[in-house]
Write a protein that holds these residues in place. Structure first.
Motif, PDB file in Angstrom:
ATOM      1  N   GLU A 102       0.821  -1.214   0.000  1.00 16.43           N
ATOM      2  CA  GLU A 102       0.000   0.000   0.000  1.00 16.43           C
ATOM      3  C   GLU A 102       0.854   1.263   0.000  1.00 16.43           C
ATOM      4  O   GLU A 102       0.475   2.288  -0.582  1.00 16.43           O
ATOM      5  CB  GLU A 102      -0.929  -0.008   1.220  1.00 16.43           C
ATOM      6  N   SER A 103       2.003   1.198   0.675  1.00 12.60           N
ATOM      7  CA  SER A 103       2.902   2.351   0.679  1.00 12.60           C
ATOM      8  C   SER A 103       3.360   2.657  -0.737  1.00 12.60           C
ATOM      9  O   SER A 103       3.431   3.826  -1.148  1.00 12.60           O
ATOM     10  CB  SER A 103       4.120   2.074   1.575  1.00 12.60           C
ATOM     11  N   ILE A 104       3.666   1.624  -1.496  1.00 18.55           N
ATOM     12  CA  ILE A 104       4.058   1.815  -2.892  1.00 18.55           C
ATOM     13  C   ILE A 104       2.875   2.313  -3.713  1.00 18.55           C
ATOM     14  O   ILE A 104       2.988   3.266  -4.503  1.00 18.55           O
ATOM     15  CB  ILE A 104       4.634   0.504  -3.456  1.00 18.55           C
ATOM     16  N   PHE A 105       1.742   1.687  -3.522  1.00 17.69           N
ATOM     17  CA  PHE A 105       0.539   2.090  -4.265  1.00 17.69           C
ATOM     18  C   PHE A 105       0.206   3.562  -4.041  1.00 17.69           C
ATOM     19  O   PHE A 105      -0.289   4.257  -4.939  1.00 17.69           O
ATOM     20  CB  PHE A 105      -0.624   1.180  -3.841  1.00 17.69           C
ATOM     21  N   SER A 106       0.505   4.066  -2.860  1.00 20.38           N
ATOM     22  CA  SER A 106       0.206   5.475  -2.544  1.00 20.38           C
ATOM     23  C   SER A 106       0.987   6.443  -3.436  1.00 20.38           C
ATOM     24  O   SER A 106       0.664   7.627  -3.480  1.00 20.38           O
ATOM     25  CB  SER A 106       0.532   5.770  -1.080  1.00 20.38           C
ATOM     26  N   LEU A 107       2.016   5.954  -4.115  1.00 21.79           N
ATOM     27  CA  LEU A 107       2.859   6.831  -4.945  1.00 21.79           C
ATOM     28  C   LEU A 107       2.346   6.943  -6.375  1.00 21.79           C
ATOM     29  O   LEU A 107       2.948   7.633  -7.189  1.00 21.79           O
ATOM     30  CB  LEU A 107       4.296   6.286  -4.983  1.00 21.79           C
ATOM     31  N   LEU A 108       1.227   6.298  -6.688  1.00 19.35           N
ATOM     32  CA  LEU A 108       0.813   6.144  -8.081  1.00 19.35           C
ATOM     33  C   LEU A 108      -0.003   7.314  -8.642  1.00 19.35           C
ATOM     34  O   LEU A 108      -0.701   7.156  -9.658  1.00 19.35           O
ATOM     35  CB  LEU A 108       0.073   4.815  -8.273  1.00 19.35           C
ATOM     36  N   GLU A 109       0.091   8.473  -7.992  1.00 20.97           N
ATOM     37  CA  GLU A 109      -0.491   9.701  -8.536  1.00 20.97           C
ATOM     38  C   GLU A 109      -1.941   9.476  -8.945  1.00 20.97           C
ATOM     39  O   GLU A 109      -2.740   8.991  -8.157  1.00 20.97           O
ATOM     40  CB  GLU A 109       0.356  10.173  -9.721  1.00 20.97           C
ATOM     41  N   GLY A 110      -2.271   9.824 -10.195  1.00 21.17           N
ATOM     42  CA  GLY A 110      -3.659   9.715 -10.640  1.00 21.17           C
ATOM     43  C   GLY A 110      -4.002   8.385 -11.299  1.00 21.17           C
ATOM     44  O   GLY A 110      -5.066   8.278 -11.915  1.00 21.17           O
ATOM     45  N   ALA A 111      -3.135   7.390 -11.173  1.00 23.51           N
ATOM     46  CA  ALA A 111      -3.361   6.162 -11.954  1.00 23.51           C
ATOM     47  C   ALA A 111      -4.706   5.502 -11.627  1.00 23.51           C
ATOM     48  O   ALA A 111      -5.422   5.065 -12.535  1.00 23.51           O
ATOM     49  CB  ALA A 111      -2.213   5.179 -11.720  1.00 23.51           C
ATOM     50  N   LEU A 112      -5.067   5.447 -10.343  1.00 24.45           N
ATOM     51  CA  LEU A 112      -6.317   4.758  -9.986  1.00 24.45           C
ATOM     52  C   LEU A 112      -7.562   5.534 -10.432  1.00 24.45           C
ATOM     53  O   LEU A 112      -8.429   4.957 -11.103  1.00 24.45           O
ATOM     54  CB  LEU A 112      -6.356   4.469  -8.479  1.00 24.45           C
ATOM     55  N   PRO A 113      -7.683   6.825 -10.098  1.00 26.62           N
ATOM     56  CA  PRO A 113      -8.873   7.534 -10.594  1.00 26.62           C
ATOM     57  C   PRO A 113      -8.940   7.578 -12.123  1.00 26.62           C
ATOM     58  O   PRO A 113     -10.044   7.534 -12.683  1.00 26.62           O
ATOM     59  CB  PRO A 113      -8.743   8.936  -9.983  1.00 26.62           C
ATOM     60  N   GLU A 114      -7.801   7.657 -12.789  1.00 20.05           N
ATOM     61  CA  GLU A 114      -7.827   7.652 -14.258  1.00 20.05           C
ATOM     62  C   GLU A 114      -8.334   6.313 -14.782  1.00 20.05           C
ATOM     63  O   GLU A 114      -9.113   6.261 -15.747  1.00 20.05           O
ATOM     64  CB  GLU A 114      -6.418   7.921 -14.816  1.00 20.05           C
ATOM     65  N   TYR A 115      -7.917   5.239 -14.147  1.00 18.29           N
ATOM     66  CA  TYR A 115      -8.386   3.924 -14.562  1.00 18.29           C
ATOM     67  C   TYR A 115      -9.889   3.800 -14.313  1.00 18.29           C
ATOM     68  O   TYR A 115     -10.647   3.331 -15.175  1.00 18.29           O
ATOM     69  CB  TYR A 115      -7.630   2.832 -13.810  1.00 18.29           C
ATOM     70  N   GLY A 116     -10.317   4.245 -13.141  1.00 13.60           N
ATOM     71  CA  GLY A 116     -11.736   4.142 -12.817  1.00 13.60           C
ATOM     72  C   GLY A 116     -12.607   4.951 -13.764  1.00 13.60           C
ATOM     73  O   GLY A 116     -13.668   4.498 -14.199  1.00 13.60           O
TER      74      GLY A 116
END
Lengths: 415, 415
Positions: free
Chosen positions: A220-234
C-alpha cells in the motif's frame, strides 16, 4: 574516502539527544529494513531508540559489502540506537519486553502479522503494561485481509503496489524485463510512513492521552505513490504504461549518452528550453519541425527526438556536454553515482555527506538527516553498535534489574 | 470501473474531521506535487488543510488523463482540502495570507527558496503573525548551499539523489538509457518527509511552545533511500551499480515472461525455494549444479539462471504459471498494472480501492489512507474542489472579513 577536516563531523557517543523528538522513547522489535528504517528516522529526529535483536543479531549486520568483518550499512542503519539482545522465543523474554514497554512511548515492529501475539505480546498485553502506547506494525500486505499471512518479500510488495510495471522501457522497446528500483524502495517508503504514523499518534496522545495503532503495508505504501493512476483507470479505463527513461507526458526529458559513456539527463521539456537545445545542437530548424513543435507532437515522436539528441550527445565528452548545457541554461545533470554524490558541493554544504567516527569501523561516511528540522542534530549521536552492546546499560536502568538478575537472564539464554 | 455496492464508500462532504491530526490546521502555499502531497497526507490523517492557489488554479488540475474537463488525479490530490485563490503578486494578498497564518498551526510551501520572502512573506514576517508557526519548505536542493537557486526538476533531483543510476539494467546488458521510476518518486518521497517533519515539529511545539522550520530537499530525500551505498563507498571505494530486474546480492529474483506476455515476478532466492523451483521446472538437477549451488554462485551466474527460468516460464500462460508457483509455495506475483490493483481482493478488503462521489466528476476511484491509524477515517471527507470553491467560507470565517471586504478583494483581483 576522506573528507577535508572542515567537513568532518565528530561523533561524541552519548551526546544528549536534540531534535524535535528529544524526550520520546521508542522500542524497536524489528529486523531487516522497514521497521529499523522507521526507528532510524525517529532517532535521527532526536528520539531515544532501543532496538531488540535476537542473540545472533539482525541479519542486516552482514548485508551488502563487508568491511572489517561487518556491513558499513549497519553503522548508518542502527545509528542513534541502543542495541540489546532478547531471544523472544524464550519464556523469560516476554516479561523483559513488557518492562521495557512500560518505559517507552511507542513500539515499532515488523514481524509477520499475529506473530507477536503468539509470543504473548498481543495488543491487549502490551496495553495492559502501557495503556497509552503507540504501536506501529509494518508488514507486506497489512494486519488484516485475506493476504495478511503471506510471506512479505519487498520485491513482491513493490510489484503488487504497481511500481515494477511502471519502471520499464515502453512496450515494444525491448524484451528485457521491467527494472527493479535499485534500492529497497518498498521497505524504505513503508518505513517513512510508519515514522509518520507514530509521530501523528504521539501528537494525538499529547492532547487526548489516547494511544494508537499504526498499520503500514509495504504494498500500500508503494501504491500510494501512483499519482492519478487509480482515478484515471476508474474514470476512463486507462491503464498507465511505462515510458522508459522519459516522461509519458513531456519531452524531451531523458538520459543521453556522452562520448565517454556517461549518462547525462537533459530536461528541455518546454518550448523555450527545446528551442535553446535545438540551437545548441546546431540544428535550430528542429524547433520548427512539425514533428517537434509543441509538447504533444514531441511526445508523439519521442523516439525520433531522443535519437536525434543522443546522436548529438555522443559527439561530446560528458564534461564538454555539461559545460555546453550549463552555458545555454538548460536543466541537466550527469546521472550521479554514489561517488558523484559524495563529491557534490551542495550535498557537502548541506551536511548530507559526513565523516563520523565508528567505534568498530573507524572513520566512515554517513548521510545527513532528512527532514532537516531546526534544532535537529546534523551529526549522528552514535553509530550502529555491536550485538548486545547496551544490554547492561538499558536493562540495568529498569526498576528491579540488578546485576544478579541480568546475569540470570544471560545464563538462561534470554539475552 | 464500478465497485460492488458493498465496497462503495460514500463521501459526505463537510464530515467532521477524524484521525490523529484532527484539530490541526495547515496552510498550503504549494503547487505541482511535493508540497500538495505532503498536505494531502496531513489531511488524510485528519488535519484541516487550506490550499492557496493562483486565480488560474494549480496546473495539476490539468495533469495526466482528462475526464469531464479536468484531471481525475485532482480529485485525489486535493481531497480533504479547502481551496481558495490568492494572487500572491498582488499587494493585497499578503495581508490575507498573514490573517490565515494567524489561524493555522503549520504552513507548507514549495516555492523556489527565497521567493516567499521576496513577496514579503519571509520567516520573520510569518513569525510576527504567528510566533509558534511550523514552517515546512520543500525544494529541489534545499534552502541553502550553492545550488539552492537552481530550478527544481523532479527528474534531475532524482538523478542527483542517485536513484536514476541504480534503476537500470546491469552494465553491458543494453544500450538503452537508465529507467525513470515510473512515478514522481522524488516529489512524493519529499512530500512524505515534509509531512513527517511538520508533525514532529508540532509534537515538539505541544511540549515546548516552540515553532519550527522544516527544510526538505528532493535530491536529499531520494539520497536517503540509498541504504549502505555511501558508507560502502567511503570504506571500500565501492560504487554501487544497477542490476536490472534482479537484486545484486540475491538470486533468483526477477520478472519472467509468461507465454501470453505477462511479467511474473518470482522470488526463489533461498536454498529451499530454489530447490522447489528447479523441481517445478522439471529440472531438479539444476539445484545441484555447481553454477547454481548457493546464493553466491547463483548471483555470479544470474544471467544463465534467469535465462533458464525464463525458458520455462514462456511455455506457460500466466494463469497456469501462477497456479504452479502457488501450488509449490514459491513467492511470486504477476507484475500488477493499476487494473490488477483495482481488482485485488486484499487491496479491496483493506479499503485501498474506494469508490467515492466527486461533485464534479461523479463516482470516482480513490486510494485509501496510508498509514492507517486507528480512528483515521477510511474514506475521504471531500474530493478535490473547484478553483476558489472555498473563498467565501474560508475568508468569511476570518475576523474582519465581511462580505464587502471579500467583494473588494475580488474586485482588486486578489482572489
Amino acid at each position: 574516502m576522506d573528507l577535508a577536516p572542515n567537513q568532518t563531523a565528530a561523533v561524541a557517543p552519548g551526546t544528549e539527544a536534540r531534535g524535535p523528538l528529544a524526550g520520546f522513547r521508542i522500542l524497536e522489535l524489528g529486523h531487516y529494513v522497514a521497521a529499523p528504517f522507521a526507528t532510524r528516522l525517529l532517532g535521527d529526529l532526536g528520539a531515544e531508540v532501543i532496538k531488540v535483536e535476537p542473540p545472533g543479531g539482525d541479519p542486516v549486520r552482514q548485508w551488502g559489502a563487508r568491511y572489517k568483518g561487518s556491513a558499513p550499512w549497519w553503522s548508518v542503519h542502527a545509528r542513534n540506537k541502543r542495541c540489546i539482545t532478547l531471544d523472544l522465543k524464550k519464556p523469560g523474554a516476554r516479561e523483559v519486553v513488557l518492562d521495557l514497554v512500560r518505559t517507552c512511548d511507542a513500539l515499532v515492529e515488523n514481524h509477520r502479522p499475529g506473530q507477536l501475539a503468539k509470543m504473548g505480546l498481543g495488543e491487549e498485553v502490551l496495553r495492559a503494561a502501557k495503556p497509552d502506547l503507540v504501536i506501529a506494525r509494518v508488514s507486506g500486505y497489512g494486519q488484516d485481509g485475506p493476504d495478511r499471512d503471506k510471506a512479505a518479500f519487498g520485491v513482491i510488495g513493490e510489484a503488487i503496489g504497481g511500481l515494477r510495471h511502471l519502471t520499464n522501457h515502453a512496450p515494444g522497446t525491448t524484451d528485457l524485463p521491467p527494472v527493479r528500483v535499485g534500492v529497497s524502495i518498498g521497505d524504505s517508503v513503508a518505513g517513512i510512513y510508519a515514522a509518520l504514523g507514530v509521530v501523528a499518534a504521539l501528537l494525538r496522545r499529547e492532547r487526548t492521552g489516547q494511544g494508537g495503532e499504526v498499520d503500514v503495508a509495504l504494498s500500500e505504501s508503494i501504491f500510494s505513490l501512483l499519482e492519478g493512476a487509480l482515478p484515471e483507470y476508474g474514470a476512463l479505463g486507462a491503464v498507465r504504461q511505462p515510458s522508459g527513461g522519459g516522461i509519458a507526458t513531456a519531452a524531451p526529458s531523458n538520459a543521453y549518452r556522452s562520448r565517454d559513456g556517461v549518462w547525462v539527463l537533459i530536461a528541455a521539456n518546454s518550448e523555450p528550453l527545446w528551442r535553446k537545445l535545438a540551437a545548441l545542437m546546431g540544428q535550430p530548424e528542429l524547433a520548427a519541425d512539425p514533428r517537434f513543435s509543441g509538447n504533444q507532437q514531441r511526445v508523439a515522436h519521442v523516439r525520433e527526438l531522443d535519437g536525434l539528441i543522443n546522436a548529438w550527445t555522443v559527439t561530446l565528452d560528458a564534461a564538454a556536454l555539461e559545460a555546453a548545457l550549463r552555458g545555454a541554461d538548460i536543466p541537466h545533470t550527469r546521472v550521479y553515482t554514489v561517488a558523484d554524490i559524495a563529491a557534490d558541493p551542495q550535498m557537502r554544504a548541506r551536511g548530507m555527506v559526513q565523516q563520523v567516527q565508528d567505534g568498530m569501523l573507524g572513520p566512515i561516511l554517513h548521510p545527513g538527516v532528512v527532514p532537516r528540522v531546526d534544532g535537529t542534530p546534523n551529526a549522528p549521536r552514535s553509530t550502529g553498535p555491536a550485538v548486545g552492546a547496551d544490554n547492561d546499560a538499558v536493562l540495568g536502568a529498569l526498576p528491579g534489574y540488578d546485576a544478579a538478575r541480568i546475569a540470570a537472564l544471560r545464563e538462561e539464554g534470554v539475552l
